[in-house]
Design a protein around this motif. Sequence first.
Motif, PDB file in Angstrom:
ATOM      1  N   SER A   1      34.240  21.702  38.425  1.00 14.91           N
ATOM      2  CA  SER A   1      34.442  23.075  38.875  1.00 14.91           C
ATOM      3  C   SER A   1      35.477  23.149  40.003  1.00 14.91           C
ATOM      4  N   LYS A   2      35.817  21.975  40.565  1.00 18.04           N
ATOM      5  CA  LYS A   2      36.766  21.922  41.679  1.00 18.04           C
ATOM      6  C   LYS A   2      38.055  21.187  41.327  1.00 18.04           C
ATOM      7  N   ARG A   3      37.908  20.108  40.576  1.00 20.34           N
ATOM      8  CA  ARG A   3      39.056  19.301  40.176  1.00 20.34           C
ATOM      9  C   ARG A   3      38.996  19.095  38.668  1.00 20.34           C
ATOM     10  N   GLN A   4      40.042  19.492  37.963  1.00 22.79           N
ATOM     11  CA  GLN A   4      40.049  19.344  36.514  1.00 22.79           C
ATOM     12  C   GLN A   4      40.976  18.244  36.031  1.00 22.79           C
ATOM     13  N   ILE A   5      41.708  17.632  36.950  1.00 24.17           N
ATOM     14  CA  ILE A   5      42.652  16.576  36.608  1.00 24.17           C
ATOM     15  C   ILE A   5      42.902  15.746  37.864  1.00 24.17           C
ATOM     16  N   PHE A   6      43.267  14.469  37.680  1.00 24.03           N
ATOM     17  CA  PHE A   6      43.459  13.561  38.811  1.00 24.03           C
ATOM     18  C   PHE A   6      44.768  12.788  38.641  1.00 24.03           C
ATOM     19  N   HIS A   7      45.362  12.429  39.755  1.00 23.66           N
ATOM     20  CA  HIS A   7      46.627  11.708  39.712  1.00 23.66           C
ATOM     21  C   HIS A   7      46.463  10.277  39.196  1.00 23.66           C
ATOM     22  N   SER A   8      45.320   9.683  39.500  1.00 26.08           N
ATOM     23  CA  SER A   8      45.118   8.268  39.197  1.00 26.08           C
ATOM     24  C   SER A   8      43.628   7.963  39.215  1.00 26.08           C
ATOM     25  N   GLU A   9      43.280   6.728  38.857  1.00 26.62           N
ATOM     26  CA  GLU A   9      41.873   6.312  38.923  1.00 26.62           C
ATOM     27  C   GLU A   9      41.371   6.330  40.365  1.00 26.62           C
TER      28      GLU A   9
ATOM     29  N   LYS B   1      51.122  13.230  30.394  1.00 29.86           N
ATOM     30  CA  LYS B   1      50.859  14.660  30.514  1.00 29.86           C
ATOM     31  C   LYS B   1      51.353  15.155  31.866  1.00 29.86           C
ATOM     32  N   SER B   2      52.050  16.302  31.846  1.00 26.31           N
ATOM     33  CA  SER B   2      52.452  16.963  33.092  1.00 26.31           C
ATOM     34  C   SER B   2      51.765  18.316  33.154  1.00 26.31           C
ATOM     35  N   VAL B   3      51.091  18.564  34.263  1.00 28.57           N
ATOM     36  CA  VAL B   3      50.287  19.770  34.431  1.00 28.57           C
ATOM     37  C   VAL B   3      50.481  20.313  35.841  1.00 28.57           C
ATOM     38  N   ILE B   4      50.505  21.636  35.958  1.00 25.26           N
ATOM     39  CA  ILE B   4      50.423  22.274  37.271  1.00 25.26           C
ATOM     40  C   ILE B   4      49.050  22.936  37.352  1.00 25.26           C
ATOM     41  N   PHE B   5      48.238  22.452  38.266  1.00 19.87           N
ATOM     42  CA  PHE B   5      46.882  22.981  38.441  1.00 19.87           C
ATOM     43  C   PHE B   5      46.714  23.411  39.882  1.00 19.87           C
ATOM     44  N   GLU B   6      46.447  24.696  40.066  1.00 25.70           N
ATOM     45  CA  GLU B   6      46.279  25.274  41.399  1.00 25.70           C
ATOM     46  C   GLU B   6      47.460  24.904  42.306  1.00 25.70           C
ATOM     47  N   SER B   7      48.655  25.111  41.769  1.00 27.36           N
ATOM     48  CA  SER B   7      49.941  24.911  42.476  1.00 27.36           C
ATOM     49  C   SER B   7      50.255  23.450  42.786  1.00 27.36           C
TER      50      SER B   7
ATOM     51  N   GLU C   1      51.280  19.667  41.250  1.00 33.14           N
ATOM     52  CA  GLU C   1      51.853  19.011  40.081  1.00 33.14           C
ATOM     53  C   GLU C   1      51.166  17.680  39.793  1.00 33.14           C
ATOM     54  N   PHE C   2      50.875  17.453  38.525  1.00 32.12           N
ATOM     55  CA  PHE C   2      50.280  16.197  38.077  1.00 32.12           C
ATOM     56  C   PHE C   2      51.163  15.636  36.961  1.00 32.12           C
ATOM     57  N   HIS C   3      51.555  14.380  37.104  1.00 27.36           N
ATOM     58  CA  HIS C   3      52.383  13.717  36.104  1.00 27.36           C
ATOM     59  C   HIS C   3      51.679  12.419  35.706  1.00 27.36           C
ATOM     60  N   LEU C   4      50.959  12.478  34.614  1.00 31.77           N
ATOM     61  CA  LEU C   4      50.133  11.348  34.193  1.00 31.77           C
ATOM     62  C   LEU C   4      50.925  10.374  33.332  1.00 31.77           C
ATOM     63  N   LYS C   5      50.591   9.109  33.465  1.00 29.47           N
ATOM     64  CA  LYS C   5      51.230   8.051  32.696  1.00 29.47           C
ATOM     65  C   LYS C   5      50.558   7.886  31.338  1.00 29.47           C
ATOM     66  N   ASN C   6      51.276   7.251  30.447  1.00 31.05           N
ATOM     67  CA  ASN C   6      50.702   6.870  29.157  1.00 31.05           C
ATOM     68  C   ASN C   6      50.189   5.444  29.271  1.00 31.05           C
ATOM     69  N   HIS C   7      48.878   5.295  29.391  1.00 35.23           N
ATOM     70  CA  HIS C   7      48.318   3.961  29.601  1.00 35.23           C
ATOM     71  C   HIS C   7      48.359   3.100  28.344  1.00 35.23           C
ATOM     72  N   GLY C   8      48.111   3.698  27.174  1.00 36.10           N
ATOM     73  CA  GLY C   8      48.117   2.920  25.935  1.00 36.10           C
ATOM     74  C   GLY C   8      47.081   1.815  25.947  1.00 36.10           C
ATOM     75  N   ALA C   9      47.320   0.766  25.136  1.00 42.36           N
ATOM     76  CA  ALA C   9      46.434  -0.406  25.057  1.00 42.36           C
ATOM     77  C   ALA C   9      44.969  -0.006  24.974  1.00 42.36           C
ATOM     78  N   GLN C  10      44.664   0.886  24.038  1.00 44.75           N
ATOM     79  CA  GLN C  10      43.296   1.396  23.929  1.00 44.75           C
ATOM     80  C   GLN C  10      42.293   0.302  23.574  1.00 44.75           C
ATOM     81  N   ASP C  11      42.748  -0.729  22.840  1.00 48.84           N
ATOM     82  CA  ASP C  11      41.837  -1.821  22.503  1.00 48.84           C
ATOM     83  C   ASP C  11      41.345  -2.525  23.760  1.00 48.84           C
ATOM     84  N   LEU C  12      42.247  -2.717  24.729  1.00 48.10           N
ATOM     85  CA  LEU C  12      41.858  -3.351  25.987  1.00 48.10           C
ATOM     86  C   LEU C  12      41.017  -2.394  26.834  1.00 48.10           C
ATOM     87  N   GLY C  13      41.330  -1.116  26.763  1.00 46.99           N
ATOM     88  CA  GLY C  13      40.552  -0.126  27.503  1.00 46.99           C
ATOM     89  C   GLY C  13      39.106  -0.083  27.052  1.00 46.99           C
TER      90      GLY C  13
END
Length: 214
Positions: free
Chosen positions: A6-14, A71-77, A79-91
């Motif tokens: 309800s406060k944060r819908q996206i994060f810059h990093s882990e 993904k690039s998103v503007i949320f509540e003014s 900017e968020f620029h997310l990386k493509n982590h890939g390697a889903q098998d390792l994830g």
Amino acid sequence: MKKLKSKRQIFHSEADFQFALAWEIQREYPEVEARLEYAYKIGDKLYHIDILVIHENQYIPIELKYKTLKKSVIFESEEFHLKNHGAQDLGKYDLLKDVVRVEKVLQDHNKFVDGHIIMLTNDPSYWKKDSKENTCCADFSIAADRVVTGSMKWAEHTGAGTMKNREQPIALMGTYNLKWYDFSKFDDKRNGQFRYLLIDVARKTLFFNTPKTE
């Protein structure tokens, strides 16, 4: 997680996700202490717990994963620029390995009462069943409603480079029905929705030898 979304819908990093969740836990439960990157040693192996919640000498370890598609998103003014982590098998392997880690610390000492593992992602390949059969990481699927338990390993045809530093099978003591929950949605594109997997590990449901108490 419901309060957090309800406060944060996206994060810059882990690390951003980790701090925000720990802060929300502390706000919601002021009587507890939330520690980040808590170091706990079992034998000669040191475990770093992402968040440790302490209340009246009872410990609750929480392990986190934040895996994103670009993904690039503007949320509540902001900017968020997310990386493509890939390697889903390792994830997937690493997520299940976190379950093993939590089981081990719960087994080691009775001050650890419960544990949680959370993956937050906008990558549907984590929560959807793989369309291809006999993939190298089929055993490590964390698709919605799958039940995981016992031993899981890489397929025989997996290349050495793929499983480098992750060769060991995953061996779970508990049984877990994997449930995914909606977190946020920015658009209808493949990477526009965030969902999270929550795995609860209850110490009383694990079958192990008498724990240490000293």
